[in-house]
Structures are given as C-alpha cells and as structure tokens.
Design a protein around this motif. Structure first.
Motif, PDB file in Angstrom:
ATOM      1  N   THR A 243      25.193  49.790  52.883  1.00 23.07           N
ATOM      2  CA  THR A 243      24.175  48.951  53.516  1.00 23.07           C
ATOM      3  C   THR A 243      24.516  48.896  55.003  1.00 23.07           C
ATOM      4  O   THR A 243      25.614  49.290  55.415  1.00 23.07           O
ATOM      5  N   ASP A 244      23.598  48.377  55.791  1.00 23.60           N
ATOM      6  CA  ASP A 244      23.884  48.215  57.221  1.00 23.60           C
ATOM      7  C   ASP A 244      25.086  47.311  57.422  1.00 23.60           C
ATOM      8  O   ASP A 244      25.926  47.545  58.290  1.00 23.60           O
ATOM      9  N   PHE A 245      25.194  46.274  56.612  1.00 25.40           N
ATOM     10  CA  PHE A 245      26.293  45.311  56.744  1.00 25.40           C
ATOM     11  C   PHE A 245      27.617  45.913  56.296  1.00 25.40           C
ATOM     12  O   PHE A 245      28.640  45.780  56.980  1.00 25.40           O
ATOM     13  N   ALA A 246      27.645  46.576  55.156  1.00 28.05           N
ATOM     14  CA  ALA A 246      28.889  47.100  54.581  1.00 28.05           C
ATOM     15  C   ALA A 246      29.267  48.467  55.130  1.00 28.05           C
ATOM     16  O   ALA A 246      30.408  48.903  54.981  1.00 28.05           O
ATOM     17  N   GLY A 247      28.317  49.157  55.764  1.00 25.19           N
ATOM     18  CA  GLY A 247      28.599  50.511  56.205  1.00 25.19           C
ATOM     19  C   GLY A 247      28.723  51.450  55.023  1.00 25.19           C
ATOM     20  O   GLY A 247      28.190  51.190  53.935  1.00 25.19           O
ATOM     21  N   TYR A 248      29.439  52.540  55.224  1.00 25.06           N
ATOM     22  CA  TYR A 248      29.619  53.553  54.182  1.00 25.06           C
ATOM     23  C   TYR A 248      30.950  53.309  53.488  1.00 25.06           C
ATOM     24  O   TYR A 248      32.010  53.512  54.071  1.00 25.06           O
ATOM     25  N   SER A 249      30.868  52.866  52.244  1.00 26.15           N
ATOM     26  CA  SER A 249      32.060  52.451  51.498  1.00 26.15           C
ATOM     27  C   SER A 249      32.151  53.215  50.179  1.00 26.15           C
ATOM     28  O   SER A 249      31.137  53.703  49.666  1.00 26.15           O
ATOM     29  N   PHE A 250      33.350  53.284  49.631  1.00 27.55           N
ATOM     30  CA  PHE A 250      33.535  54.060  48.406  1.00 27.55           C
ATOM     31  C   PHE A 250      34.841  53.667  47.727  1.00 27.55           C
ATOM     32  O   PHE A 250      35.888  53.582  48.366  1.00 27.55           O
ATOM     33  N   THR A 251      34.748  53.424  46.428  1.00 24.77           N
ATOM     34  CA  THR A 251      35.929  53.273  45.575  1.00 24.77           C
ATOM     35  C   THR A 251      36.030  54.531  44.743  1.00 24.77           C
ATOM     36  O   THR A 251      35.163  54.804  43.903  1.00 24.77           O
ATOM     37  N   GLY A 252      37.051  55.327  44.986  1.00 23.32           N
ATOM     38  CA  GLY A 252      37.222  56.597  44.281  1.00 23.32           C
ATOM     39  C   GLY A 252      38.421  56.566  43.359  1.00 23.32           C
ATOM     40  O   GLY A 252      39.355  55.784  43.553  1.00 23.32           O
ATOM     41  N   THR A 253      38.395  57.413  42.362  1.00 28.55           N
ATOM     42  CA  THR A 253      39.570  57.586  41.508  1.00 28.55           C
ATOM     43  C   THR A 253      39.599  59.022  40.991  1.00 28.55           C
ATOM     44  O   THR A 253      38.562  59.601  40.665  1.00 28.55           O
ATOM     45  N   GLN A 274      31.541  57.366  63.935  1.00 30.43           N
ATOM     46  CA  GLN A 274      30.213  57.364  63.335  1.00 30.43           C
ATOM     47  C   GLN A 274      30.317  57.290  61.809  1.00 30.43           C
ATOM     48  O   GLN A 274      31.043  58.069  61.187  1.00 30.43           O
ATOM     49  N   GLY A 275      29.586  56.344  61.227  1.00 29.76           N
ATOM     50  CA  GLY A 275      29.577  56.236  59.773  1.00 29.76           C
ATOM     51  C   GLY A 275      28.676  57.283  59.151  1.00 29.76           C
ATOM     52  O   GLY A 275      27.791  57.832  59.807  1.00 29.76           O
ATOM     53  N   GLY A 276      28.898  57.559  57.881  1.00 27.21           N
ATOM     54  CA  GLY A 276      28.064  58.526  57.191  1.00 27.21           C
ATOM     55  C   GLY A 276      28.588  58.791  55.796  1.00 27.21           C
ATOM     56  O   GLY A 276      29.720  58.433  55.459  1.00 27.21           O
ATOM     57  N   TYR A 277      27.753  59.416  54.977  1.00 25.56           N
ATOM     58  CA  TYR A 277      28.183  59.752  53.615  1.00 25.56           C
ATOM     59  C   TYR A 277      29.414  60.648  53.646  1.00 25.56           C
ATOM     60  O   TYR A 277      30.378  60.442  52.901  1.00 25.56           O
ATOM     61  N   LYS A 278      29.396  61.657  54.499  1.00 22.91           N
ATOM     62  CA  LYS A 278      30.524  62.585  54.589  1.00 22.91           C
ATOM     63  C   LYS A 278      31.800  61.860  55.021  1.00 22.91           C
ATOM     64  O   LYS A 278      32.890  62.148  54.520  1.00 22.91           O
ATOM     65  N   ALA A 279      31.658  60.919  55.940  1.00 25.73           N
ATOM     66  CA  ALA A 279      32.829  60.205  56.457  1.00 25.73           C
ATOM     67  C   ALA A 279      33.581  59.487  55.349  1.00 25.73           C
ATOM     68  O   ALA A 279      34.815  59.546  55.278  1.00 25.73           O
TER      69      ALA A 279
END
Length: 436
Positions: A243-253, A274-279
């Motif tokens: 979201t705009d507030f959370a930016g690009y975040s991810f919990t991976g395993t 710069q935020g992004g999916y790839k980042a």
C-alpha cells in the motif's frame, strides 16, 4: 532453580556484527530468522511499528486454521455474500476475486483466494464467518496477537487495506485513516507460529496459480516462487503486502536441504531509494542467499557431555558419596561458519535439589535432573530468539548418570563412628604435636 542464564531477548555478539556488515538491506525494517527455532540472525529496526498491508492476512489465516482445527469452521461451509464483501469485491483497484451478491462460496475457496491472490473481499468473508462481523474479528486479531506474545502491533481490519478503501464501512471503532502496523520482529513471530503450528499453509501459499471460479484466474503475488519471474530455489511462502502507507513489503520463507529461513522486509527499496515489487524480492534474496551460504546447524555439545570441574556432585546418605552427572541430550545450534569456537557451556545447578551442605540426598535415580547446561558467547553476548520456547533449543538437562541407593542404617552408623574416631585421632595428634 537458579536464574536462567540465556534470555530470549538478547543477541550474540559475533553473528550480529558480521551480518550487519555483510547485509545492507534497503528497507525501513527487516529481520532474518531460523524457521525451526526462531533464532534471530539479522535485524534492522526490528521493533519499530511499520505498515504491513496484506501481510495482515497471515493473522487471518492463523485464526481461520485454528478455527478449522478446533471444528468451529468447516472447509466446505458455505458463505453468503454480505453487502460489505460484495462492495469490496467489485473494486477493480484492489486485489480481489469478484463475488456475486447472491452467490455462495466455500470457505476453502475463499481461503485459497486470500492466501494465493491476497483477495480482500474473500478475507472479509472469512472474518465474518468466524466472528459474525469484521468488527468482532478485529478484536480477535488483537487478542490473538497478545496471546502469541507479539509486541508493537495494531490491527484495525482483517485485510491490510487502508481503512479509507472501505468507503465508510470500515470496522466499527476504527477511524477512516487507520492502518494496520506491526514490527518486523512481530511479523516474523507471526509467520514463525503460522508455519510451525499450521505447516499446511505452505501448500496453499506455494501455489503459483489457481482458478477461483470459471473465468477467474488467481496468480500468486509471491513472484519468488520457483516457477515465477523472480524464482528462488526452495521458496514456498508466505505473504506480500503493498500500500502507499506500507510500501513494498514481503514475508518470505524458503527451505533447502532441511534448513528453513524466514525473512521480513517492510518498505523495501532499491539502492536508489525507490520502492517496487523487484526491490522487495531483491532484498529478500539478499538475506536468504546470505543465510544459506553462511549458516549451518552444528553440534555444540554431545550427548552425555560433562562440564570440566563439575563431572560429579557430592551425595549424602548414599552407598556412594558422589554421583556422576552429564547432559541428557546434545545441543545443536545454527551457527555462522567458523563461529563454533566462540561459545562455551554454562552449567546451571538446580539448588532446590541440594541440602544445606550443598549435596544431593540419596536415593538418586539414573536420569534424575539436577540442572541444565546452556550456551553463552565467550564475549558475554547472548543468543536471541523470537520466543521463549526457542531459547530452550540451546539448553539441555543435566542428569544423574547412575543410581545411588540410600545407605542402610549400619553403614551410616559405621561412617559416623569412623568420622568420630577420625576426628578424635586428629585431636590427639594435634595435642601430641603441642607437647613438643
């Protein structure tokens, strides 16, 4: 028992410094942990409450799977679409599977839509099924977070959407501009509990694509799954959030050769900020590559290990006057390469087992616990875990290695007589020496 030497709230002084030097994770917050024990290997702003967006759905998944396990909800249970779920499902700007106003959907299908495609209306449907309303469900979420020992969190809805996306229909008691927040440590703890308490979640989370209903295809937002664009070997979960507030975040395993790691990045960016999916996937890959390349499980202490200087304990009223002691089981720990030499055993004796003279009282059974051994870094640093249970993974009981029967009255009497004459002889000898 004496105070525990190894607290679950502290870091090792060795691995932490090296990880911080090797890893420069571009995110507002991040953490890397062992997926089996919760041992913390790297962290950045791990206790700062940050936006989580759809990573919120991990809590909804946990509560659902718990309700399924306890029989309160059934997988084939039918859900009738509420006005809120219908309205949200028709918003094409949000991640959704469209729900028909007169439709009925199985909980299993809604769960898959939530876990694979991060479908928001499907998530609301699950919340309403479990708690009657999303308002009630939000209370359950915050209560469960407290029960799981999470800190620095606040849930205001079941989905992770901005409350403004509810268009005035957000859960009661929450403001239109409210957001879900959690710290990286709490996100990791939730993920840790989710995959260990309900490992079946990974089967769904690792599904690259699935059909919800005819004509509605769901593609997984976790683009690090092996067959997708940023594929990573061993990746099988867990949850993205944007979201705009959370930016690009991810919990991976990911798991390789039996070793699992969990990572969290919140508000990830590239090297230019710069935020992004790839980042978010690049920063996750950075941590996982480091973990798989530099850490391995090693045996620190073997079974039946004896601490130097504490191989026996004195015994009172026993056929033997001492008993051998050793560790009940080995201690294994995930270690940075070459770090094994930096740890030493610490023996913690259970003083409640001892007499006033500091002895064990016979009879003693083989295998009887007399204390425990834990590990401490030689520089005084501590090992950090997500949970108190994890901290116990690097300690082992110290037990009696043999039976020691209680001596009979005759043996005890003769010892008393022997002690008397020994003392008397010592007194006579001292007196004779005094004559000269």
């Amino acid at each position: 028992m004496m105070a525990v030497i190894l607290f679950f709230g502290f870091f090792t002084g060795f691995g932490k410094a090296e990880a911080e030097t090797a890893l420069n994770v571009n995110a507002a917050g991040a953490i890397l942990v062992d997926g089996k024990t919760g041992q913390v290997l790297y962290e950045k702003n791990a206790d700062s409450a940050l936006g989580i967006a759809s990573m919120t759905k991990m809590m909804t998944e946990y509560i659902l799977l718990d309700a399924i396990k306890k029989g309160r909800v059934k997988w084939d249970q039918q859900y009738s679409v509420s006005d809120l779920a219908y309205k949200i499902s028709q918003n094409g700007d949000l991640s959704n599977v469209p729900l028909r106003k007169d439709g009925k959907y199985k909980i299993r299908d809604l769960y898959q839509a939530m876990a694979i495609y991060s479908a928001n209306a499907a998530t609301i449907a699950i919340a309403e099924t479990i708690a009657g309303s999303e308002t009630n469900f939000v209370k359950m979420m915050n209560d469960k977070a407290k029960q799981l020992g999470l800190k620095n969190y606040k849930f205001v809805n079941s989905t992770g959407l901005n409350n403004k996306d509810y268009q005035g229909m957000q859960p009661k008691g929450t403001s239109p501009d409210a957001e879900n927040v959690m710290s990286p440590r709490s996100v990791a703890t939730l993920a840790f509990r989710l995959i260990n308490d309900f490992p079946e979640v990974l089967k769904t989370a690792s599904t690259p694509t699935k059909t919800f209903v005819e004509g509605t295809k769901m593609d997984n937002w976790n683009w690090m799954l092996p067959s997708l664009v940023f594929g990573y070997q061993g990746m099988d979960g867990l949850k993205t959030g944007t979201t705009d507030f959370a930016g690009y975040s991810f919990t991976g395993t990911a798991m390789r050769d039996g070793q699992r790691f969990i990572t969290v990045v919140q508000k990830a960016t590239d090297d230019k900020g710069q935020g992004g999916y790839k980042a978010r996937f690049d920063e996750t890959r950075k941590m996982l590559d480091y973990a798989f390349s530099n850490y391995k499980k090693e045996e620190i202490l073997p079974k039946h290990y004896q601490v130097k200087g504490s191989k026996t304990l004195p015994v009172v009223n026993g056929k033997e006057n001492q008993v051998r002691i050793y560790t009940k089981s080995p201690i294994n720990m995930l270690l940075l390469n070459g770090e094994k030499k930096n740890y030493q055993p610490v023996f913690v004796l259970d003083k409640t087992k001892l007499t006033k003279d500091g002895k064990l009282a016979a009879p003693i059974k083989k295998g009887e616990k007399v204390g425990y051994i834990t590990l401490q870094a030689k520089n005084g640093g501590k090992v950090r875990f997500l949970t108190p249970e994890g901290a116990k993974s690097v300690q082992t009981d110290v037990v009696a290695a043999q039976d020691v029967e209680k001596a009979n009255w005759f043996v005890l009497m003769m010892r008393g007589i022997g002690g008397f004459f020994s003392g008397l002889g010592h007194g006579i000898s001292s007196t004779v020496k005094g004559w000269f």
